[in-house]
Design a protein around this motif. Structure first.
Motif, PDB file in Angstrom:
ATOM      1  N   ARG A 168       0.829  -1.208   0.000  1.00  0.00           N
ATOM      2  CA  ARG A 168       0.000   0.000   0.000  1.00  0.00           C
ATOM      3  C   ARG A 168       0.860   1.254   0.000  1.00  0.00           C
ATOM      4  NH1 ARG A 168      -3.039   0.713   5.088  1.00  0.00           N
ATOM      5  NH2 ARG A 168      -1.427   2.207   5.518  1.00  0.00           N
ATOM      6  N   GLU A 169       1.946   1.258   0.788  1.00  0.00           N
ATOM      7  CA  GLU A 169       2.848   2.411   0.824  1.00  0.00           C
ATOM      8  C   GLU A 169       3.445   2.678  -0.553  1.00  0.00           C
ATOM      9  OE1 GLU A 169       4.282   1.650   5.453  1.00  0.00           O
ATOM     10  OE2 GLU A 169       5.655   1.218   3.810  1.00  0.00           O
ATOM     11  N   ARG A 207       2.134   1.821  -3.498  1.00  0.00           N
ATOM     12  CA  ARG A 207       1.054   2.358  -4.351  1.00  0.00           C
ATOM     13  C   ARG A 207       0.804   3.826  -4.070  1.00  0.00           C
ATOM     14  NH1 ARG A 207      -1.485  -2.384  -3.036  1.00  0.00           N
ATOM     15  NH2 ARG A 207      -2.822  -1.320  -1.542  1.00  0.00           N
ATOM     16  N   GLU A 208       0.723   4.185  -2.798  1.00  0.00           N
ATOM     17  CA  GLU A 208       0.460   5.571  -2.422  1.00  0.00           C
ATOM     18  C   GLU A 208       1.584   6.483  -2.869  1.00  0.00           C
ATOM     19  OE1 GLU A 208      -0.303   5.387   1.786  1.00  0.00           O
ATOM     20  OE2 GLU A 208      -2.351   4.631   1.469  1.00  0.00           O
ATOM     21  N   LYS A 212       3.536   6.014  -5.485  1.00  0.00           N
ATOM     22  CA  LYS A 212       3.415   6.160  -6.938  1.00  0.00           C
ATOM     23  C   LYS A 212       2.305   7.129  -7.300  1.00  0.00           C
ATOM     24  CE  LYS A 212       5.214   1.653  -8.307  1.00  0.00           C
ATOM     25  NZ  LYS A 212       4.908   0.336  -8.850  1.00  0.00           N
ATOM     26  N   GLU A 213       1.176   7.044  -6.606  1.00  0.00           N
ATOM     27  CA  GLU A 213       0.064   7.951  -6.866  1.00  0.00           C
ATOM     28  C   GLU A 213       0.447   9.384  -6.535  1.00  0.00           C
ATOM     29  OE1 GLU A 213      -3.308   6.455  -4.690  1.00  0.00           O
ATOM     30  OE2 GLU A 213      -3.323   4.580  -5.848  1.00  0.00           O
ATOM     31  N   ALA A 214       1.152   9.585  -5.426  1.00  0.00           N
ATOM     32  CA  ALA A 214       1.588  10.925  -5.037  1.00  0.00           C
ATOM     33  C   ALA A 214       2.579  11.499  -6.045  1.00  0.00           C
ATOM     34  CB  ALA A 214       2.217  10.890  -3.648  1.00  0.00           C
ATOM     35  N   ARG A 265       2.604  10.900  -9.217  1.00  0.00           N
ATOM     36  CA  ARG A 265       1.867  11.259 -10.428  1.00  0.00           C
ATOM     37  C   ARG A 265       1.129  12.568 -10.283  1.00  0.00           C
ATOM     38  NH1 ARG A 265      -1.195   5.783 -11.885  1.00  0.00           N
ATOM     39  NH2 ARG A 265      -0.643   5.351  -9.767  1.00  0.00           N
ATOM     40  N   ASN A 266       0.767  12.917  -9.057  1.00  0.00           N
ATOM     41  CA  ASN A 266      -0.033  14.147  -8.823  1.00  0.00           C
ATOM     42  C   ASN A 266       0.819  15.347  -8.554  1.00  0.00           C
ATOM     43  OD1 ASN A 266      -2.358  12.641  -9.108  1.00  0.00           O
ATOM     44  ND2 ASN A 266      -2.455  12.162  -6.917  1.00  0.00           N
TER      45      ASN A 266
END
Length: 135
Positions: free
Chosen positions: A124-125, A127-128, A130-132, A134-135
């Motif tokens: 989960r860390e 994934r989070e 990677k999402e951060a 991208r933003n």
């Protein structure tokens, strides 16, 4: 708002603590304790393990690891009484406070981080992060 750390920024140093002065509960949901037991700080397995850890400390810091050492059986630390090692032992405790691995011989950092990277919370860390990014 927290800023993402770049590769150029220095990371925090790896915390290496003595089990006698440490309560595992203080790390729950915050850090992943790697606890290293030996009957003496001169135990060759302990010396080898610490060399392995120090040589790649940055990989452990990335994964929120704190290292706790216990080389004095006579001190009867709370952690030693809970985990009951026999001679050298390395344990990995998850952020949830549960024992994840227990090894009777030194592990290289690659093996330790591979075990961490398989954990659902670590997934989960990742994934989070990677999402951060991208933003």
């Amino acid at each position: 708002m927290a800023q993402a750390q770049t590769a150029a920024e220095p990371t925090e140093p790896l915390a290496i603590l003595n089990a006698v002065d440490t309560d595992l509960n203080e790390f729950k949901w915050i850090k992943r304790p790697v606890v290293i037991f030996a009957d003496s700080e001169f135990d060759p397995a302990f010396v080898e393990q610490m060399e392995l850890i120090v040589s790649e400390a940055d990989r452990l810091v990335e994964r929120d690891v704190v290292v706790i050492t216990d080389t004095d059986p006579d001190a009867r630390s709370e952690i030693r009484l809970r985990m009951r090692p026999r001679g050298f032992m390395l344990t990995l405790v998850g952020k949830d406070g549960q024992l994840k691995i227990r090894k009777p011989f030194p592990q290289d950092v690659r093996e330790i981080t591979a075990s961490i990277d398989k954990m659902p919370m670590r997934q989960r860390e990742i994934r989070e992060a990677k999402e951060a990014a991208r933003n």
